[in-house]
Write a protein that holds these residues in place. Structure first.
Motif, PDB file in Angstrom:
ATOM      1  N   ARG A 164       0.838  -1.199   0.000  1.00 49.25           N
ATOM      2  CA  ARG A 164       0.000   0.000   0.000  1.00 49.25           C
ATOM      3  C   ARG A 164       0.871   1.245   0.000  1.00 49.25           C
ATOM      4  O   ARG A 164       1.764   1.389   0.833  1.00 49.25           O
TER       5      ARG A 164
ATOM      6  N   TYR B 234     -10.276  -0.265   8.396  1.00 47.33           N
ATOM      7  CA  TYR B 234     -10.594   0.860   7.511  1.00 47.33           C
ATOM      8  C   TYR B 234     -11.255   1.945   8.354  1.00 47.33           C
ATOM      9  O   TYR B 234     -12.231   1.693   9.068  1.00 47.33           O
TER      10      TYR B 234
ATOM     11  N   GLN C  20      -9.802   4.100  -1.964  1.00 48.04           N
ATOM     12  CA  GLN C  20     -11.186   3.909  -2.381  1.00 48.04           C
ATOM     13  C   GLN C  20     -11.388   2.590  -3.128  1.00 48.04           C
ATOM     14  O   GLN C  20     -12.440   1.955  -3.008  1.00 48.04           O
ATOM     15  N   ALA C  21     -10.399   2.172  -3.895  1.00 44.49           N
ATOM     16  CA  ALA C  21     -10.537   0.927  -4.655  1.00 44.49           C
ATOM     17  C   ALA C  21     -10.712  -0.268  -3.717  1.00 44.49           C
ATOM     18  O   ALA C  21     -11.511  -1.167  -3.980  1.00 44.49           O
ATOM     19  N   GLU C  22      -9.952  -0.291  -2.623  1.00 49.80           N
ATOM     20  CA  GLU C  22     -10.100  -1.375  -1.649  1.00 49.80           C
ATOM     21  C   GLU C  22     -11.479  -1.330  -0.995  1.00 49.80           C
ATOM     22  O   GLU C  22     -12.110  -2.367  -0.779  1.00 49.80           O
TER      23      GLU C  22
ATOM     24  N   GLU D  35     -14.250  -0.166  -2.208  1.00 51.05           N
ATOM     25  CA  GLU D  35     -15.277  -0.627  -3.149  1.00 51.05           C
ATOM     26  C   GLU D  35     -15.166  -2.127  -3.404  1.00 51.05           C
ATOM     27  O   GLU D  35     -16.179  -2.827  -3.523  1.00 51.05           O
ATOM     28  N   SER D  36     -13.942  -2.624  -3.476  1.00 53.25           N
ATOM     29  CA  SER D  36     -13.746  -4.052  -3.710  1.00 53.25           C
ATOM     30  C   SER D  36     -14.315  -4.883  -2.561  1.00 53.25           C
ATOM     31  O   SER D  36     -14.924  -5.935  -2.785  1.00 53.25           O
ATOM     32  N   ARG D  37     -14.121  -4.390  -1.339  1.00 54.82           N
ATOM     33  CA  ARG D  37     -14.614  -5.115  -0.161  1.00 54.82           C
ATOM     34  C   ARG D  37     -16.019  -4.668   0.231  1.00 54.82           C
ATOM     35  O   ARG D  37     -16.555  -5.124   1.228  1.00 54.82           O
ATOM     36  N   GLN D  38     -16.573  -3.753  -0.549  1.00 58.46           N
ATOM     37  CA  GLN D  38     -17.932  -3.250  -0.335  1.00 58.46           C
ATOM     38  C   GLN D  38     -18.111  -2.735   1.086  1.00 58.46           C
ATOM     39  O   GLN D  38     -19.082  -3.044   1.791  1.00 58.46           O
TER      40      GLN D  38
ATOM     41  N   THR E 228     -26.064  -6.761  -2.177  1.00 62.59           N
ATOM     42  CA  THR E 228     -24.805  -6.444  -1.501  1.00 62.59           C
ATOM     43  C   THR E 228     -24.756  -5.014  -1.002  1.00 62.59           C
ATOM     44  O   THR E 228     -24.050  -4.710  -0.048  1.00 62.59           O
ATOM     45  N   LYS E 229     -25.505  -4.106  -1.644  1.00 63.11           N
ATOM     46  CA  LYS E 229     -25.464  -2.697  -1.242  1.00 63.11           C
ATOM     47  C   LYS E 229     -26.776  -2.009  -1.607  1.00 63.11           C
ATOM     48  O   LYS E 229     -27.562  -2.501  -2.414  1.00 63.11           O
TER      49      LYS E 229
END
Length: 529
Positions: free
Chosen positions: A59, A122, A158-160, A162-165, A420-421
């Motif tokens: 990271r 997070y 942000q990518a992580e 969104e990937s992990r929702q 999921t969301k």
């Protein structure tokens, strides 16, 4: 990066470091990396016990705080400023050998944990709940070399997210799998890892002698009750799910008389520290399940706990507080922490550039909409009443914002999602009866509080709203049982009022004690009291 005043304060703290510390930075050419480099250079310049070097990590930007020559280290992926600056300072001190103030028993339990634990948390910089988690896991990684922790700024990675929702912070992962969400202290995390801890604690509680005053709940009312009872020199105990209560979820406090400004977690910490100055038996992570009245006048009242243990006391002060009220519509529970949220300060940054709704037009709802409007692309505020109930100054600010839509006479009927969301919500226009849908990614519920009194139904008198009915002395319908704070019929749910009511309840309990003959003692003992 740091101004002169902050540098001076930090330099004084860093003098407590006894072990050499190395800052290991993973950086690139981004602006955030340059900010991080500036911060780390400032820190390293304040003491010769801290050095700085660069090394790549998965990271970027991130940095580790490592004790030289050991496996002890913690990592921050992002800039730990805002609410997390204290987490940074504590990590520097603890990695640098400065001892923790946690109890010796709890520290030993961390050291004895058997297994390899890789934690990821997070957080958001505006989240007041996140530092407790970050600081607890950082300390655990200092105490036990088989524990590793990285604190990740969700807005920066942000990518992580969104990937992990991830749609709520703090979100904790252990060895790549979800471990927990929301505020968790060191004791809670250790109890979750040490599966036998609850049973051992229950056995300890079963062996406790009866109290003179037992307080159920550790919020402002409970803390005040404990202090006032303990000052009378009587045996006092506090059983609480989490010390601080609803205050822990409060961002800014500006109406606590004599204190111009503070934040909920700071006040909660101060409350607990004050109570610990007295001889009070504090029992954390305990959920009350049943109240059993005394069998005879002057007898012992029992409180049964979820752990299976039972506490006994001559008097009880109930201060169980309240929690966020739910909409109770289809989809809300299913998508809680998957787009349905209750803390705009904590979770707002995760919805940057997205469309959200705020449910509720009181001060809390309008303040939430104003704050979110600076982060998200659009806010839809839905109020059940025909007009907003917030203060006029807040309404003027709200209506001046170009990316806010206000809907009155709207009744939310359903939360929609894709499994999921959250993807939207439906509401009914109470004037026309028409059902309408709003497409969005987040819903922040701000419709008030509900008292934590379900466990008392059928035991003592409750109002139609579920509040504990009390008189001017805090007395409930049961002799020897008193109540205070947001769980009661006392009007105006404010911290300062809860504290006053808690003090009153404790004094009333003491007055009850000196006027009541204990069932197990002869009548002449009253003269001695």
């Amino acid at each position: 990066m740091l101004d002169a005043t902050l540098k001076g304060q930090l330099k004084a703290y860093l003098e407590r470091i006894t072990q050499p510390v190395e800052l290991v930075a993973s950086l690139d050419d981004s602006a955030k990396s340059q900010e991080m480099l500036g911060l780390l250079e400032d820190i390293a310049s304040l003491t010769d016990k801290i050095t700085l070097r660069r090394a790549d990590d998965a990271r970027t930007p991130s940095f580790a705080i490592a004790r030289v020559g050991t496996d002890i280290a913690v990592r921050f992926a992002g800039l730990p400023m805002g609410h997390e600056f204290n987490s940074l300072v504590l990590a520097l001190l603890q990695v640098g050998g400065h001892p923790s103030k946690e109890s010796a028993d709890l520290i030993e339990r961390v050291k004895d944990l058997d297994g390899d634990f890789q934690f990821e948390t997070y957080f958001s910089l505006s989240c007041q709940n996140c530092p407790d988690v970050v600081q607890a896991l950082n300390l655990m990684s200092v105490l036990n070399p088989r524990i590793r922790h990285v604190a990740i700024d969700g807005a920066l990675f942000q990518a992580e997210v969104e990937s992990r929702q991830i749609m709520a912070v703090p979100s904790i992962y252990l060895n790549g799998e979800p471990f927990g969400q929301g505020r968790m202290g060191l004791e809670q995390i250790v109890a979750k890892l040490d599966t036998g801890a609850a049973a051992r604690e229950a056995e300890k509680i079963k062996a406790k002698a009866a109290f003179d005053v037992l307080v159920i709940g550790g919020g402002p009312a409970g803390a005040a009750a404990a202090v006032y009872a303990a000052r009378k020199g009587i045996r006092t105990g506090v059983a609480s799910e989490r010390f601080g209560g609803q205050v822990l979820d409060t961002m800014a406090i500006e109406n606590f008389i004599s204190v111009r400004h503070t934040e909920g977690p700071k006040l909660a910490t101060a409350l607990e520290q004050h109570v610990k100055e007295y001889d009070v038996d504090i029992m954390n992570l305990q959920t009350a399940q049943a109240l059993v009245p005394a069998a005879v006048p002057g007898g012992l009242i029992e409180v049964k706990l979820a752990s299976g243990a039972t506490l006994k006391s001559r008097t009880v002060v109930l201060s169980t507080g309240a929690r966020w009220r739910s909409m109770n519509v289809p989809g809300e529970a299913e998508y809680r922490n998957k787009g349905v949220a209750y803390c705009p300060h904590c979770d707002g940054p995760l919805f940057k550039g997205k469309r959200v709704a705020v449910i509720g037009g009181g001060n809390s709802g309008v303040e939430a909409a104003i704050d979110l409007a600076g982060l998200v692309s659009h806010v839809t505020l839905i109020e059940f009443d025909s007009q907003l109930r917030a203060d006029a100054v807040l309404q003027r600010k709200l209506f001046s914002l170009p990316n806010v839509t206000v809907i009155t006479s709207g009744q939310t009927t359903e939360v929609h999602g894709d499994g999921t969301k959250v993807t939207g919500l439906s509401y009914k226009d109470r004037n026309s009866g028409e059902l309408r849908r709003v497409d969005l990614e987040g819903i922040f519920v701000q419709i008030g509080l509900v008292p934590n009194t379900e466990w008392l139904k059928g035991t003592l008198a409750l109002s139609p709203r579920g509040e504990i009915e009390v008189d001017a002395r805090g007395q409930t319908s049961l002799p020897g049982v008193f109540a205070a704070g947001d769980a009661t019929t006392t009007p105006f749910k404010q911290i300062i009022i809860a504290m006053g009511e808690g003090a009153k309840a404790a004094l009333s309990a003491f007055d009850h004690l000196i006027r009541t003959v204990p069932a197990e003692e002869p009548a002449q003992s009253v003269a001695a009291e």
